[in-house]
Design a protein around this motif. Structure first.
Motif, PDB file in Angstrom:
ATOM      1  N   LEU A   1       0.829  -1.197   0.000  1.00  0.00           N
ATOM      2  CA  LEU A   1       0.000   0.000   0.000  1.00  0.00           C
ATOM      3  C   LEU A   1       0.870   1.257   0.000  1.00  0.00           C
ATOM      4  O   LEU A   1       1.872   1.326   0.719  1.00  0.00           O
ATOM      5  CB  LEU A   1      -0.915   0.026   1.226  1.00  0.00           C
ATOM      6  N   ASP A   2       0.465   2.231  -0.781  1.00  0.00           N
ATOM      7  CA  ASP A   2       1.204   3.492  -0.783  1.00  0.00           C
ATOM      8  C   ASP A   2       0.928   4.232   0.526  1.00  0.00           C
ATOM      9  O   ASP A   2      -0.075   3.966   1.200  1.00  0.00           O
ATOM     10  CB  ASP A   2       0.814   4.340  -1.998  1.00  0.00           C
TER      11      ASP A   2
ATOM     12  N   THR B   1      -2.595   5.815   1.112  1.00  0.00           N
ATOM     13  CA  THR B   1      -3.638   4.829   1.388  1.00  0.00           C
ATOM     14  C   THR B   1      -3.542   4.341   2.819  1.00  0.00           C
ATOM     15  O   THR B   1      -4.565   4.197   3.506  1.00  0.00           O
ATOM     16  CB  THR B   1      -3.540   3.650   0.396  1.00  0.00           C
ATOM     17  N   ARG B   2      -2.347   4.072   3.281  1.00  0.00           N
ATOM     18  CA  ARG B   2      -2.165   3.653   4.675  1.00  0.00           C
ATOM     19  C   ARG B   2      -2.708   4.702   5.637  1.00  0.00           C
ATOM     20  O   ARG B   2      -3.378   4.374   6.620  1.00  0.00           O
ATOM     21  CB  ARG B   2      -0.693   3.405   4.981  1.00  0.00           C
TER      22      ARG B   2
ATOM     23  N   LEU C   1      -4.978   6.999   4.991  1.00  0.00           N
ATOM     24  CA  LEU C   1      -6.436   7.081   4.879  1.00  0.00           C
ATOM     25  C   LEU C   1      -7.105   5.945   5.653  1.00  0.00           C
ATOM     26  O   LEU C   1      -8.144   6.148   6.289  1.00  0.00           O
ATOM     27  CB  LEU C   1      -6.867   7.073   3.414  1.00  0.00           C
ATOM     28  N   ILE C   2      -6.508   4.769   5.617  1.00  0.00           N
ATOM     29  CA  ILE C   2      -7.012   3.662   6.437  1.00  0.00           C
ATOM     30  C   ILE C   2      -6.911   4.040   7.908  1.00  0.00           C
ATOM     31  O   ILE C   2      -7.850   3.821   8.688  1.00  0.00           O
ATOM     32  CB  ILE C   2      -6.254   2.351   6.137  1.00  0.00           C
TER      33      ILE C   2
ATOM     34  N   ALA D   1      -1.834  12.063   6.140  1.00  0.00           N
ATOM     35  CA  ALA D   1      -2.490  11.768   4.860  1.00  0.00           C
ATOM     36  C   ALA D   1      -2.367  12.966   3.928  1.00  0.00           C
ATOM     37  O   ALA D   1      -2.074  12.805   2.737  1.00  0.00           O
ATOM     38  CB  ALA D   1      -3.958  11.408   5.087  1.00  0.00           C
TER      39      ALA D   1
ATOM     40  N   ALA E   1      -3.098  13.157   0.094  1.00  0.00           N
ATOM     41  CA  ALA E   1      -4.550  13.004   0.187  1.00  0.00           C
ATOM     42  C   ALA E   1      -5.189  14.378   0.341  1.00  0.00           C
ATOM     43  O   ALA E   1      -4.662  15.249   1.026  1.00  0.00           O
ATOM     44  CB  ALA E   1      -4.920  12.117   1.369  1.00  0.00           C
TER      45      ALA E   1
ATOM     46  N   ASP F   1     -10.659  12.971  -0.167  1.00  0.00           N
ATOM     47  CA  ASP F   1     -10.149  11.647   0.222  1.00  0.00           C
ATOM     48  C   ASP F   1     -10.408  11.390   1.704  1.00  0.00           C
ATOM     49  O   ASP F   1     -10.843  10.294   2.087  1.00  0.00           O
ATOM     50  CB  ASP F   1      -8.644  11.543  -0.043  1.00  0.00           C
TER      51      ASP F   1
ATOM     52  N   ALA G   1     -12.867   8.523   3.345  1.00  0.00           N
ATOM     53  CA  ALA G   1     -12.409   7.569   4.362  1.00  0.00           C
ATOM     54  C   ALA G   1     -13.312   7.628   5.593  1.00  0.00           C
ATOM     55  O   ALA G   1     -13.675   6.586   6.161  1.00  0.00           O
ATOM     56  CB  ALA G   1     -10.956   7.858   4.743  1.00  0.00           C
TER      57      ALA G   1
END
Length: 139
Positions: free
Chosen positions: A71-72, A75-76, A78-79, A100, A105, A109, A113
């Protein structure tokens, strides 16, 4: 903002219960949570459990490392924002929203999320509702 659960003005004082952790007695807060300088207590935690805190930070560093995983970083993060919103950790929300943003992001975004987290949390309530319906059948 927490909702007021109860207000008691008997005996000349004011007692307000806000959520499960906040109390105001006689117009003054007894305990207040989520202050901007709460992180200063990390030193106390580290002093009392140095190996465990060290292991936690090593784990956190590995999870968010750009050198491992598929995962970029955006993305990490945002999770992490979605999980932080779900676990309701104000410190994690602030930290991971900033990270983020740094990783590229944008506001949409972050909002997406947050709404994914909200949908999953609501979905969990619905599926736990199945258990309530099931309990009706058990009698």
């Amino acid at each position: 903002m927490e909702s007021i659960v109860s207000v008691d003005t008997r005996q000349g004082g004011l007692s307000v219960c806000v959520g499960k952790h906040h109390r105001i007695e006689k117009g003054r807060p007894k305990v207040h949570y989520h202050d901007s300088d709460d992180s200063k207590f990390m030193n106390d935690l580290r002093a009392q459990a140095p190996e465990m805190i060290g292991a936690f930070f090593d784990f956190d560093k590995a999870v968010f490392s750009k050198k491992v995983g598929n995962l970029d970083p955006a993305t990490r993060e945002l999770i992490a924002v979605a999980v932080a919103v779900t676990t309701q950790c104000p410190y994690c929300i602030e930290t991971h929203v900033r990270k983020a943003k740094t990783e590229g992001a944008g506001g949409s975004d972050i909002a997406e999320a947050v709404m994914i987290a909200a949908a999953l949390r609501a979905g969990g309530a619905v599926t736990h509702g199945w258990l309530a319906m099931k309990a009706l059948q058990d009698d």
